[in-house]
Design a protein around this motif. Sequence first.
Motif, PDB file in Angstrom:
ATOM      1  N   ARG A 151       0.827  -1.203   0.000  1.00  0.00           N
ATOM      2  CA  ARG A 151       0.000   0.000   0.000  1.00  0.00           C
ATOM      3  C   ARG A 151       0.867   1.262   0.000  1.00  0.00           C
ATOM      4  O   ARG A 151       0.636   2.190  -0.769  1.00  0.00           O
ATOM      5  CB  ARG A 151      -0.939   0.015   1.206  1.00  0.00           C
ATOM      6  CG  ARG A 151      -2.112   0.967   1.043  1.00  0.00           C
ATOM      7  CD  ARG A 151      -2.925   1.073   2.332  1.00  0.00           C
ATOM      8  NE  ARG A 151      -2.277   1.918   3.298  1.00  0.00           N
ATOM      9  CZ  ARG A 151      -2.464   3.233   3.379  1.00  0.00           C
ATOM     10  NH1 ARG A 151      -3.286   3.826   2.561  1.00  0.00           N
ATOM     11  NH2 ARG A 151      -1.828   3.950   4.273  1.00  0.00           N
ATOM     12  N   GLY A 152       1.876   1.264   0.863  1.00  0.00           N
ATOM     13  CA  GLY A 152       2.752   2.428   0.961  1.00  0.00           C
ATOM     14  C   GLY A 152       3.536   2.657  -0.325  1.00  0.00           C
ATOM     15  O   GLY A 152       3.665   3.787  -0.797  1.00  0.00           O
ATOM     16  N   LEU A 153       4.048   1.567  -0.897  1.00  0.00           N
ATOM     17  CA  LEU A 153       4.812   1.689  -2.143  1.00  0.00           C
ATOM     18  C   LEU A 153       3.944   2.251  -3.267  1.00  0.00           C
ATOM     19  O   LEU A 153       4.362   3.135  -4.013  1.00  0.00           O
ATOM     20  CB  LEU A 153       5.358   0.316  -2.568  1.00  0.00           C
ATOM     21  CG  LEU A 153       6.630  -0.158  -1.878  1.00  0.00           C
ATOM     22  CD1 LEU A 153       6.914  -1.607  -2.241  1.00  0.00           C
ATOM     23  CD2 LEU A 153       7.818   0.716  -2.255  1.00  0.00           C
ATOM     24  N   HIS A 159       1.497   9.516  -5.652  1.00  0.00           N
ATOM     25  CA  HIS A 159       1.726  10.916  -5.298  1.00  0.00           C
ATOM     26  C   HIS A 159       2.575  10.974  -4.037  1.00  0.00           C
ATOM     27  O   HIS A 159       2.088  10.748  -2.938  1.00  0.00           O
ATOM     28  CB  HIS A 159       0.397  11.633  -5.090  1.00  0.00           C
ATOM     29  CG  HIS A 159       0.515  13.122  -5.201  1.00  0.00           C
ATOM     30  ND1 HIS A 159       1.279  13.865  -4.335  1.00  0.00           N
ATOM     31  CD2 HIS A 159      -0.007  14.009  -6.084  1.00  0.00           C
ATOM     32  CE1 HIS A 159       1.197  15.139  -4.678  1.00  0.00           C
ATOM     33  NE2 HIS A 159       0.431  15.250  -5.743  1.00  0.00           N
ATOM     34  N   GLU A 160       3.847  11.290  -4.229  1.00  0.00           N
ATOM     35  CA  GLU A 160       4.788  11.195  -3.117  1.00  0.00           C
ATOM     36  C   GLU A 160       4.407  12.107  -1.955  1.00  0.00           C
ATOM     37  O   GLU A 160       4.428  11.698  -0.792  1.00  0.00           O
ATOM     38  CB  GLU A 160       6.193  11.529  -3.616  1.00  0.00           C
ATOM     39  CG  GLU A 160       7.251  11.050  -2.667  1.00  0.00           C
ATOM     40  CD  GLU A 160       8.649  11.320  -3.181  1.00  0.00           C
ATOM     41  OE1 GLU A 160       8.992  10.772  -4.238  1.00  0.00           O
ATOM     42  OE2 GLU A 160       9.378  12.072  -2.523  1.00  0.00           O
ATOM     43  N   PRO A 169       6.029   6.286   5.134  1.00  0.00           N
ATOM     44  CA  PRO A 169       7.470   6.558   5.234  1.00  0.00           C
ATOM     45  C   PRO A 169       8.159   6.459   3.878  1.00  0.00           C
ATOM     46  O   PRO A 169       8.822   5.475   3.567  1.00  0.00           O
ATOM     47  CB  PRO A 169       7.967   5.474   6.187  1.00  0.00           C
ATOM     48  CG  PRO A 169       6.995   4.363   6.045  1.00  0.00           C
ATOM     49  CD  PRO A 169       5.678   4.961   5.646  1.00  0.00           C
ATOM     50  N   VAL A 170       7.996   7.506   3.070  1.00  0.00           N
ATOM     51  CA  VAL A 170       8.405   7.495   1.670  1.00  0.00           C
ATOM     52  C   VAL A 170       9.891   7.160   1.479  1.00  0.00           C
ATOM     53  O   VAL A 170      10.254   6.336   0.644  1.00  0.00           O
ATOM     54  CB  VAL A 170       8.072   8.859   1.024  1.00  0.00           C
ATOM     55  CG1 VAL A 170       8.647   8.962  -0.364  1.00  0.00           C
ATOM     56  CG2 VAL A 170       6.571   9.069   0.999  1.00  0.00           C
ATOM     57  N   ARG A 174      11.647   3.905  -0.356  1.00  0.00           N
ATOM     58  CA  ARG A 174      12.540   4.035  -1.505  1.00  0.00           C
ATOM     59  C   ARG A 174      13.769   3.141  -1.305  1.00  0.00           C
ATOM     60  O   ARG A 174      14.204   2.439  -2.213  1.00  0.00           O
ATOM     61  CB  ARG A 174      12.949   5.495  -1.666  1.00  0.00           C
ATOM     62  CG  ARG A 174      13.503   5.825  -3.051  1.00  0.00           C
ATOM     63  CD  ARG A 174      14.269   7.121  -3.080  1.00  0.00           C
ATOM     64  NE  ARG A 174      13.585   8.222  -2.452  1.00  0.00           N
ATOM     65  CZ  ARG A 174      12.646   8.953  -3.056  1.00  0.00           C
ATOM     66  NH1 ARG A 174      12.320   8.687  -4.280  1.00  0.00           N
ATOM     67  NH2 ARG A 174      12.072   9.943  -2.417  1.00  0.00           N
ATOM     68  N   LEU A 175      14.308   3.163  -0.084  1.00  0.00           N
ATOM     69  CA  LEU A 175      15.462   2.311   0.220  1.00  0.00           C
ATOM     70  C   LEU A 175      15.118   0.838   0.075  1.00  0.00           C
ATOM     71  O   LEU A 175      15.885   0.048  -0.471  1.00  0.00           O
ATOM     72  CB  LEU A 175      15.959   2.585   1.646  1.00  0.00           C
ATOM     73  CG  LEU A 175      16.752   3.877   1.824  1.00  0.00           C
ATOM     74  CD1 LEU A 175      17.153   4.048   3.284  1.00  0.00           C
ATOM     75  CD2 LEU A 175      17.996   3.864   0.941  1.00  0.00           C
ATOM     76  N   ALA A 176      13.924   0.469   0.571  1.00  0.00           N
ATOM     77  CA  ALA A 176      13.489  -0.929   0.470  1.00  0.00           C
ATOM     78  C   ALA A 176      13.407  -1.348  -0.992  1.00  0.00           C
ATOM     79  O   ALA A 176      13.818  -2.451  -1.362  1.00  0.00           O
ATOM     80  CB  ALA A 176      12.140  -1.104   1.160  1.00  0.00           C
TER      81      ALA A 176
END
Lengths: 268, 278
Positions: A151-153, A159-160, A169-170, A174-176
């Motif tokens: 969901r978060g991804l 829309h960031e 936790p944008v 991104r790191l993940a």
Amino acid sequence: MIDGILDDFFWRALIGGLGVALVAGPLGCFVVWRRLAYFGDTLAHSALLGIALSFVIQVPINVGVIITCLGLALALVLFSRSKTLATDTLLGILAHSALAIGLVTLSFMPSVRMDLTGLLFGDLLAMSRSDLWWIYGGAATILCLLALLWRGLLMSTIHEELARVEGVPVERLRLALILMFAIVIAVAMKIVGVLLITALLIIPAATARRLARTPEQMVAMAMLFGFIAVTGGLALSWELDTPAGPSVVVTAFSCFLLISAVGGKQRA
Amino acid sequence: MNEVLAELSKVSVTLNARLIVDRVSLSIKRGDIITIIGPNGAGKTTLIKSILGIQKATSGSISLQPGLVIGYVPQTLNLETTLPLSVERFMALGGCDRKGCQKALARTGVAHLMTASVHHLSGGEKQRLLLARALARQPGLLVLDEPAQGVDINGQAALYDLVRQLRDELNCGVIMISHDLHLVMAATDKVICLNQHVCCSGFPEDISHDPAFIETFGTAVAESLAVYHHHHNHRHDLHGNVIGGGSAIDGTLSEGTLKKSTLDDAEAAPTCSGHHHD
């Protein structure tokens, strides 16, 4: 029975290839949605450097590749902050430099006997049992991460800033995502080679776009087209003795052309 | 009614060694509608982002009421065409249930688009979708960044009207950025004119006489605001049908006037104030 199948290198390659297609589907969708094609290419090119590194520091090749990909991603983030170069220029510099440094470093290691063509374009014969462990271990890790973070991804892709306001936790996501790319590159390298990994990510996803109406449908279809590409490509390689990676990509591309021709108008 | 939702005290933001927002202090209370206006590059969006917590303030302090839910309506929704997404799914990703989504979409007038693809929406429909999405969160504070972008002039008036109604229904605070000075004035309690720092602030009718405002926007804008207390005698819904006050005949008449005034630019201003007198 299973043991018997795994003794046969063609079946090993096929089973490994299907494992790769399983994760290339969803990650390929993110590459397409977030316009990361060139970024993915850059990471993949650095894999060769990772192989050289793994010989220097004496770790398994896959570990070396993952470390290098993550290092390069970090370097990209740091360089892009200074904003003196356009991102595509920066990616171009890093992609080819990483590839070149990798090749030069490997040439210093005559004791390491490496089939360079196999590394660059994939090698059907090179798939070992331990590779299969890596592929399915990596695939399981990625699929678990995706299910947890889905969901978060998706939200931060749509829309960031809206995602941020809603508490997603944008940055960590991104790191993940970068970590998942590093893993998929490390395991897909054997099948399609470092130069063609991005193709295996993008083409099935782009093919699926024509038919899908929801993000999840697109992911499922990208997996399916990935399966078709791997199966068809390996069969082609087996029958006609063509290089594995290019055969897989040619099959994927044929699917893409076919769907584009008959699929008609994009639906949603 | 005077409950403070957000308090900014001497907030400054510096980006790439450039001062974007200069010591801005303001407080947003429940029930307020605050509109930020200002020229391009005045730091409006940056200020909004610092309230939202997206942009860190370089100095100064921002304190939000504990547990405050913020509904954010961004400038636009530029969805990659490669990502298939329906209105329904986009709403669901915000975390509300189907019924809540439907209610919010109905409130902003786009319930009929529930199953449509987000890619097929018009500019105005997209803005209403974003507003519905913010609404579904039951916000205590609604933050809007140029909500009427890409919306035609009648749609803009309707949108600002809707924002005001939502403020009454949710009893929330509203802070928004707008370029549509004349439209927004009627729906606003307080205007803040920003040009890095707060040039002037106050009630809409006072601010157009403020020397600092006239200096920033020029006399032409200030004068046009002073005469612009003009209301349409009818409204259109999303499908272009006339709704509420005034008959269809009135509608055609006033559209005729509008056409004439665009054809003859020199007469545009008198036509406008003439309208005002009736």
